[in-house]
Every structure is written in structure tokens, then in C-alpha cells.
Motif scaffolding. Structure first.
Motif, short mmCIF file in Angstrom:
data_model
loop_
_atom_site.label_atom_id
_atom_site.label_comp_id
_atom_site.label_asym_id
_atom_site.label_seq_id
_atom_site.Cartn_x
_atom_site.Cartn_y
_atom_site.Cartn_z
N LEU A 194 20.11 63.06 34.59
CA LEU A 194 20.89 64.27 34.40
C LEU A 194 21.94 64.47 35.49
O LEU A 194 22.89 65.22 35.31
N VAL A 195 21.79 63.77 36.61
CA VAL A 195 22.70 63.94 37.75
C VAL A 195 24.16 63.68 37.35
O VAL A 195 25.02 64.52 37.62
N PRO A 196 24.49 62.54 36.73
CA PRO A 196 25.91 62.34 36.41
C PRO A 196 26.45 63.35 35.41
O PRO A 196 27.62 63.72 35.48
N PHE A 197 25.60 63.83 34.50
CA PHE A 197 26.05 64.83 33.53
C PHE A 197 26.34 66.16 34.22
O PHE A 197 27.33 66.82 33.92
N ALA A 198 25.48 66.56 35.15
CA ALA A 198 25.70 67.79 35.90
C ALA A 198 26.95 67.65 36.77
O ALA A 198 27.77 68.57 36.85
N ALA A 199 27.12 66.50 37.42
CA ALA A 199 28.30 66.28 38.26
C ALA A 199 29.57 66.28 37.42
O ALA A 199 30.60 66.83 37.83
N LEU A 200 29.51 65.70 36.24
CA LEU A 200 30.66 65.69 35.34
C LEU A 200 31.03 67.11 34.93
O LEU A 200 32.20 67.50 35.01
N LEU A 201 30.05 67.90 34.53
CA LEU A 201 30.31 69.27 34.10
C LEU A 201 30.88 70.12 35.24
O LEU A 201 31.91 70.79 35.07
N MET B 128 13.59 64.67 44.31
CA MET B 128 14.60 65.60 43.83
C MET B 128 15.71 65.78 44.86
O MET B 128 16.83 66.08 44.49
N LEU B 129 15.40 65.60 46.13
CA LEU B 129 16.40 65.71 47.18
C LEU B 129 17.48 64.64 46.99
O LEU B 129 18.68 64.93 47.15
N ILE B 130 17.08 63.44 46.61
CA ILE B 130 18.05 62.37 46.37
C ILE B 130 18.97 62.75 45.22
O ILE B 130 20.18 62.54 45.29
N ALA B 131 18.41 63.32 44.15
CA ALA B 131 19.22 63.73 43.00
C ALA B 131 20.23 64.80 43.40
O ALA B 131 21.39 64.76 43.01
N ALA B 132 19.79 65.77 44.19
CA ALA B 132 20.69 66.85 44.63
C ALA B 132 21.80 66.29 45.52
O ALA B 132 22.97 66.65 45.37
N LEU B 133 21.44 65.40 46.43
CA LEU B 133 22.44 64.79 47.31
C LEU B 133 23.43 63.96 46.50
O LEU B 133 24.64 64.03 46.72
N LEU B 134 22.93 63.20 45.56
CA LEU B 134 23.79 62.39 44.70
C LEU B 134 24.72 63.27 43.88
O LEU B 134 25.91 62.96 43.72
N LEU B 135 24.22 64.40 43.39
CA LEU B 135 25.04 65.34 42.62
C LEU B 135 26.18 65.88 43.47
O LEU B 135 27.35 65.87 43.04
N VAL B 136 25.88 66.33 44.67
CA VAL B 136 26.90 66.89 45.56
C VAL B 136 27.93 65.82 45.93
O VAL B 136 29.15 66.06 45.88
N LEU B 137 27.48 64.64 46.28
CA LEU B 137 28.40 63.56 46.65
C LEU B 137 29.28 63.13 45.49
O LEU B 137 30.48 62.92 45.65
N ALA B 138 28.70 63.00 44.30
CA ALA B 138 29.47 62.58 43.13
C ALA B 138 30.51 63.63 42.75
O ALA B 138 31.67 63.29 42.46
N CYS B 139 30.13 64.91 42.74
CA CYS B 139 31.10 65.99 42.45
C CYS B 139 32.22 65.99 43.48
O CYS B 139 33.39 66.04 43.14
N GLY B 140 31.82 65.97 44.73
CA GLY B 140 32.80 65.99 45.81
C GLY B 140 33.74 64.81 45.75
O GLY B 140 34.96 64.97 45.90
N TYR B 141 33.19 63.65 45.50
CA TYR B 141 34.02 62.45 45.43
C TYR B 141 35.01 62.54 44.28
O TYR B 141 36.19 62.22 44.43
N ARG B 142 34.56 63.01 43.11
CA ARG B 142 35.45 63.10 41.96
C ARG B 142 36.57 64.11 42.21
O ARG B 142 37.72 63.87 41.84
N VAL B 143 36.25 65.23 42.84
CA VAL B 143 37.27 66.24 43.13
C VAL B 143 38.27 65.71 44.15
O VAL B 143 39.48 65.83 43.97
N VAL B 144 37.80 65.12 45.23
CA VAL B 144 38.70 64.58 46.26
C VAL B 144 39.58 63.48 45.66
O VAL B 144 40.78 63.42 45.93
N ALA B 145 38.98 62.62 44.84
CA ALA B 145 39.76 61.56 44.21
C ALA B 145 40.84 62.12 43.30
O ALA B 145 41.95 61.59 43.25
N ALA B 146 40.54 63.21 42.59
CA ALA B 146 41.54 63.82 41.71
C ALA B 146 42.67 64.47 42.50
O ALA B 146 43.81 64.52 42.05
N LEU B 147 42.37 64.96 43.69
CA LEU B 147 43.38 65.60 44.52
C LEU B 147 44.23 64.59 45.28
O LEU B 147 45.25 64.95 45.85
N THR B 148 43.80 63.34 45.27
CA THR B 148 44.55 62.25 45.90
C THR B 148 45.09 61.38 44.77
O THR B 148 44.33 60.62 44.16
N PRO B 149 46.39 61.47 44.47
CA PRO B 149 46.92 60.80 43.29
C PRO B 149 46.59 59.31 43.17
O PRO B 149 46.33 58.83 42.07
#
Length: 192
Positions: free
Chosen positions: A48-55, A1-22
Motif C-alpha cells: 500500500l506504500v506506493p499507492f499512498a505515496a502516489l495519492l 511498519m516504521l519502514i513502511a512509514a519511512l518509505l512513504l515519506v521518502l517516496a512522497c518527498g522525492y516525487r515532489v522534489v523531482a517535480a519541482l526540479t524540471p
């Protein structure tokens, strides 16, 4: 479950940073995680990780776009994005049954194109800035809104990131299988 949580945080963070960088807009690992999760991972909870990160990232990005541009995402767009990710999981299941490099590439390519067509069609249908005609739909598919980069730019970034992250994930999983002396796509003798 630790891997899933880490993947969730990294995926969310990456998507947000990518959106803030045109230049990185829509360059995200989420589709590849959904697709490869179905292809390679036996633990269904990890899907469920990508769905949670997407939401979670959608909620942040909606507020960001509203504050920055006065543009809100509506619920139908979120539903369609979620359904497109669910379709990527279904495509991943199909690829898992007949795993090959060609099926991996064509599966993620299909998921990327489906996501692009579905999300831009919903945008065209629900956005008053687009004419409700073939020309308006074509505008939504190619140039989008004049105040944003062209939608083809977003598709290019999505496609490149989907292919790149899928390749990286697949290589890592295949290398791990090779190290455990399990069948792998990296050794063609193991492929039947």
C-alpha cells in the motif's frame, strides 16, 4: 511498519522534489517500489506504500501545477495512474513466480511502458488541447503541450528511474538473501 512509514515519506518527498526540479520530472522510485514490493515482500501491507505515496504526492502536485500553470489534473488521470501501479504489482506477482534478472528487467520495462501509454492516452482523451485524432494522440505521446517539456522526456525519466530503482532494490534484496544463505539470483548456481 516504521519502514513502511519511512518509505512513504521518502517516496512522497522525492516525487515532489523531482517535480519541482524540471530536469528530474517523473524521476521517481514509486513504480519500482510497487513492482519490487510484489516481487520480494511477503507483507501485503507494504504494497500500500506506493499507492499512498502516489495519492498524497498527486494531491500536492495538482495544486502546484494549478498555481504554477493553471493546469489541473482530473480524477480520471489519478484513477489511471493508480490502475497502472496496480498493474505493476500484478506484473511483480508474475515475476516473483519465475524470478530471474531477465524477468525483473522485462517486468519493470513492461510496467513503465504501460504507465506511459495509459496515462498519456487518458491525457489525450480528456484534454481539449489535443485533437481527437491519431495526430492528436501522437502529439500526446511525443511532444505533449508546447508549454511543457516533451512527453518523451517524461517517459525517458520514468524509464530510467524505474530501471535504476528496481535494480537497486533487487540488488539490496538479493544481497540480504545471500547474507542469510537463502537462494539468490546473485549466485547462478542457485537459479534452476
Amino acid at each position: 511498519m516504521l519502514i513502511a512509514a519511512l518509505l512513504l515519506v521518502l517516496a512522497c518527498g522525492y516525487r515532489v522534489v523531482a517535480a519541482l526540479t524540471p530536469d528530474l520530472a517523473n524521476f521517481s522510485p514509486l513504480m519500482a517500489i510497487a513492482f519490487c514490493g510484489a516481487v520480494y515482500l511477503g507483507r501485503r501491507k507494504l504494497w500500500l506504500v506506493p499507492f499512498a505515496a502516489l495519492l498524497l504526492s498527486d494531491l500536492f502536485l495538482d495544486r502546484y501545477y494549478a498555481a504554477q500553470f493553471g493546469y489541473h489534473w482530473d480524477a480520471s488521470g489519478m484513477v489511471v495512474r493508480t490502475l497502472a501501479f496496480a498493474a505493476a504489482v500484478a506484473i511483480g506477482f508474475a515475476v516473483a513466480r519465475r524470478k530471474s534478472w531477465l524477468n525483473l528487467a522485462s517486468g519493470i520495462l513492461g510496467a513503465s511502458v504501460l504507465f506511459y501509454l495509459a496515462t498519456n492516452t487518458v491525457s489525450w482523451a480528456g484534454d481539449v488541447a489535443y485533437a481527437k485524432s491519431a495526430a492528436g494522440w501522437w502529439q500526446a505521446m511525443t511532444i505533449g503541450h508546447p508549454e511543457f517539456p516533451p512527453t518523451l522526456f517524461f517517459f525517458r525519466n520514468s524509464l530510467v528511474s524505474d530501471l535504476l530503482f528496481t535494480g537497486a532494490f533487487a540488488l539490496a534484496m538479493e544481497w540480504a538473501a545471500l547474507r542469510r544463505a537463502q537462494p539468490t539470483l546473485l549466485r547462478t548456481a542457485d537459479v534452476t
